[in-house]
Design an enzyme around this catalytic site. Structure first.
Site, short mmCIF file in Angstrom:
data_model
loop_
_atom_site.label_atom_id
_atom_site.label_comp_id
_atom_site.label_asym_id
_atom_site.label_seq_id
_atom_site.Cartn_x
_atom_site.Cartn_y
_atom_site.Cartn_z
N SER A 256 -63.13 88.28 8.19
CA SER A 256 -64.01 89.19 8.75
C SER A 256 -64.69 88.79 10.24
O SER A 256 -64.06 88.84 11.32
CB SER A 256 -65.25 89.57 7.82
N HIS B 129 -76.69 86.46 18.35
CA HIS B 129 -77.72 86.91 19.46
C HIS B 129 -78.69 85.64 19.67
O HIS B 129 -79.23 85.60 18.85
CB HIS B 129 -78.05 88.33 19.09
N CYS C 150 -64.58 86.87 3.59
CA CYS C 150 -64.07 87.02 2.25
C CYS C 150 -62.92 85.99 1.98
O CYS C 150 -62.57 85.40 2.84
CB CYS C 150 -63.70 88.56 2.16
#
Length: 126
Positions: free
Chosen positions: A69, A74, A89
């Site tokens: 994934s 930020h 995952c």
């Protein structure tokens, strides 16, 4: 209506890092290296990464795409804050990635939300 059932799942960590190292938060090369190390520490497989600096002394936005994934960040060096998103995952361990990021940014406080995603057995990224 007949729906197919989604059988993959993963763990999605949302972490707010407070009072982190401001110099590190403003350094795109450091942030990219840190997130890549975090991915490897978690046992994930890096597919691609992209990081965008907003200028000297300003924040960085970036993502490491994984077979399992992603990890994104930020940063706001002016306030010592970083928002981190880790979704994995398979056999990857997102908590290891978060521990690596915490070690690298040295926040004084971290708020973490752990969100299970999907249902059934873990996805196989291969």
């Amino acid at each position: 209506m007949n729906r197919s059932v989604h059988h993959s799942s993963g763990t999605h960590l949302l972490a707010d890092l407070h009072e982190a190292n401001r110099d590190a938060l403003a350094d795109p090369s450091f942030i990219e290296g840190l997130l890549k190390r975090a991915a490897l520490a978690a046992g994930a497989h890096i597919v691609y990464s992209h990081f965008h600096p907003f200028g000297p002394g300003l924040g960085v936005t970036g993502v490491v795409l994984l077979a399992e994934s992603h990890i994104s960040i930020h940063t706001w060096p002016e306030t010592g804050f970083a928002a981190v998103d880790i979704f994995m995952c398979g056999k990857a361990v997102p908590g290891r990635a978060l521990a690596c990021i915490r070690d690298g940014l040295a926040p004084t406080a971290v708020d973490v939300r752990d969100i299970p995603r999907g249902h059934g057995p873990s996805c196989d990224p291969k």
